[in-house]
Scaffold this active site. Structure first.
Site, PDB file in Angstrom:
ATOM      1  N   ARG A 168      -7.861  -8.155  -2.391  1.00 52.09           N
ATOM      2  CA  ARG A 168      -6.637  -7.354  -2.296  1.00 52.09           C
ATOM      3  C   ARG A 168      -5.606  -7.877  -3.256  1.00 52.09           C
ATOM      4  O   ARG A 168      -5.354  -9.071  -3.310  1.00 52.09           O
ATOM      5  CB  ARG A 168      -6.048  -7.549  -0.891  1.00 52.09           C
ATOM      6  N   THR A 182       0.444  -5.105  -4.312  1.00 54.15           N
ATOM      7  CA  THR A 182       0.236  -3.679  -3.988  1.00 54.15           C
ATOM      8  C   THR A 182      -0.675  -3.494  -2.783  1.00 54.15           C
ATOM      9  O   THR A 182      -0.736  -2.407  -2.208  1.00 54.15           O
ATOM     10  CB  THR A 182      -0.416  -2.938  -5.175  1.00 54.15           C
ATOM     11  N   ASP A 226      -4.421 -15.951   6.653  1.00 51.99           N
ATOM     12  CA  ASP A 226      -5.417 -15.491   5.676  1.00 51.99           C
ATOM     13  C   ASP A 226      -6.801 -15.984   6.101  1.00 51.99           C
ATOM     14  O   ASP A 226      -7.107 -17.176   6.005  1.00 51.99           O
ATOM     15  CB  ASP A 226      -5.061 -16.019   4.282  1.00 51.99           C
ATOM     16  N   ASP A 279      -9.013 -17.823   3.392  1.00 49.68           N
ATOM     17  CA  ASP A 279      -8.533 -19.176   3.086  1.00 49.68           C
ATOM     18  C   ASP A 279      -8.810 -20.136   4.243  1.00 49.68           C
ATOM     19  O   ASP A 279      -9.171 -21.296   4.040  1.00 49.68           O
ATOM     20  CB  ASP A 279      -7.028 -19.158   2.781  1.00 49.68           C
TER      21      ASP A 279
HETATM   22  C1  PRP Z   1      -8.684  -9.942   3.338  1.00 48.07           C
HETATM   23  C2  PRP Z   1      -9.554  -9.609   4.531  1.00 48.07           C
HETATM   24  C3  PRP Z   1      -9.912  -8.172   4.277  1.00 48.07           C
HETATM   25  C4  PRP Z   1      -8.666  -7.630   3.650  1.00 48.07           C
HETATM   26  C5  PRP Z   1      -7.898  -6.876   4.688  1.00 48.07           C
HETATM   27  O1  PRP Z   1      -9.447 -10.222   2.242  1.00 48.07           O
HETATM   28  O2  PRP Z   1     -10.667 -10.444   4.659  1.00 48.07           O
HETATM   29  O3  PRP Z   1     -11.023  -8.005   3.411  1.00 48.07           O
HETATM   30  O4  PRP Z   1      -7.909  -8.756   3.185  1.00 48.07           O
HETATM   31  O5  PRP Z   1      -6.785  -6.269   4.143  1.00 48.07           O
HETATM   32  P1  PRP Z   1      -6.638  -4.694   3.989  1.00 48.07           P
HETATM   33  O6  PRP Z   1      -7.065  -4.086   5.281  1.00 48.07           O
HETATM   34  O7  PRP Z   1      -5.179  -4.517   3.722  1.00 48.07           O
HETATM   35  O8  PRP Z   1      -7.475  -4.244   2.820  1.00 48.07           O
HETATM   36  P2  PRP Z   1      -8.842 -10.748   0.857  1.00 48.07           P
HETATM   37  O9  PRP Z   1      -8.585  -9.598  -0.058  1.00 48.07           O
HETATM   38  O10 PRP Z   1      -7.676 -11.656   1.137  1.00 48.07           O
HETATM   39  O11 PRP Z   1     -10.039 -11.524   0.212  1.00 48.07           O
HETATM   40  P3  PRP Z   1     -10.825 -12.827   0.712  1.00 48.07           P
HETATM   41  O12 PRP Z   1     -11.674 -12.400   1.880  1.00 48.07           O
HETATM   42  O13 PRP Z   1     -11.619 -13.197  -0.476  1.00 48.07           O
HETATM   43  O14 PRP Z   1      -9.815 -13.873   1.093  1.00 48.07           O
HETATM   44  N1  URA Z   2      -6.022 -10.436   5.149  1.00 43.89           N
HETATM   45  C1  URA Z   2      -6.009 -11.549   5.905  1.00 43.89           C
HETATM   46  O1  URA Z   2      -6.830 -12.453   5.711  1.00 43.89           O
HETATM   47  N2  URA Z   2      -5.081 -11.647   6.865  1.00 43.89           N
HETATM   48  C2  URA Z   2      -4.183 -10.684   7.103  1.00 43.89           C
HETATM   49  O2  URA Z   2      -3.359 -10.836   8.027  1.00 43.89           O
HETATM   50  C3  URA Z   2      -4.208  -9.529   6.300  1.00 43.89           C
HETATM   51  C4  URA Z   2      -5.138  -9.424   5.332  1.00 43.89           C
END
Ligand code: PRP
Ligand code: URA
Length: 203
Positions: free
Chosen positions: A98, A102, A194, A197
């Site tokens: 993400r 945005t 997150d 993370d």
């Molecule tokens: C996080 C989470 C989802 C997404 C949710 O991933 O694991 O995939 O955000 O957000 P949304 O519903 O607004 O799309 P992230 O993009 O942070 O990637 P990661 O899993 O690599 O940390």
């Molecule tokens: N992605 C995450 O990992 N946590 C949130 O709260 C939203 C998006």
């Protein structure tokens, strides 16, 4: 899902002092517990089994073909737990991140079992925030022929549930908790921060 064990374990990982090791273990445990409900509509068929007392006709799973589709990275944290109960499932991966300002997702990797059209797919990601990632993942799967999809997450925001329902009304959404809202940074409140993370010890 209001099962006491699921709620108890969710509280453990919401705690900001929960470290990487415990976070990983408990995410998998919750995912495993959720399979109980996710699999509730799996079809059964009759089978004859011989007990020490004689022959009887009993129920067995009707050879359901499943694939687990984690959205990278955080979805990976749920796969081992689900495989504990569905050990023959195939696993496809879909990579998505993400944009921090945005909140728009970008797809960077897709590798699926070749027969996803004939499998029941469990798309897994701990967090359903705006819904953008889940919607794009389901789009990518449908484009490749997927027909039966369930989305399984640990924490959802109402905004994400609504967006996913509106764009893909045919898929079932399972969440361990429906939280209050999204904040201005696109994070779920109260949420758990997150998920990627915290699972991988990054940032
Ligand atoms: C996080 C989470 C989802 C997404 C949710 O991933 O694991 O995939 O955000 O957000 P949304 O519903 O607004 O799309 P992230 O993009 O942070 O990637 P990661 O899993 O690599 O940390
Ligand atoms: N992605 C995450 O990992 N946590 C949130 O709260 C939203 C998006």
């Amino acid at each position: 899902m209001d099962h006491p064990l699921i709620q108890h374990k969710l509280t453990i990982i919401r705690d900001k002092n929960c470290g990487t090791k415990e976070f990983r273990e408990v995410v998998n445990e919750i995912a495993e517990l959720m399979v109980y409900d996710v699999s509730r509509d799996f079809a059964l068929e009759d089978v004859v089994v011989e007990t020490p007392m004689g022959k009887t006709t009993q129920k067995t799973l009707a050879g359901k073909k499943i694939a687990i589709i984690p959205i990278l990275r955080a979805g990976l944290g749920m796969v081992d737990g689900i495989l504990e109960l569905l050990p023959a499932a195939k696993v496809g991966h879909i990579g998505m991140y993400r944009d921090e300002t945005t909140f728009q997702p970008t797809e960077y990797f897709v590798k699926m079992p070749e027969d996803i059209a004939s499998r029941d797919l469990l798309v897994v990601d701990p967090m359903l925030a705006t819904g953008g990632s889940a919607i794009m993942a389901v789009d990518a799967l449908k484009k490749r022929g997927a027909k039966t999809i369930k989305f399984v997450c640990l924490v959802a925001a109402p905004e994400g549930v609504e967006a996913l329902r509106e764009k893909h009304p045919d898929i079932d959404i399972y969440t361990a908790a429906l939280d209050d809202r999204l904040n201005e940074d696109g994070y779920i409140v109260p949420g758990l921060g997150d998920a990627g993370d915290r699972l991988f010890g990054t940032k």
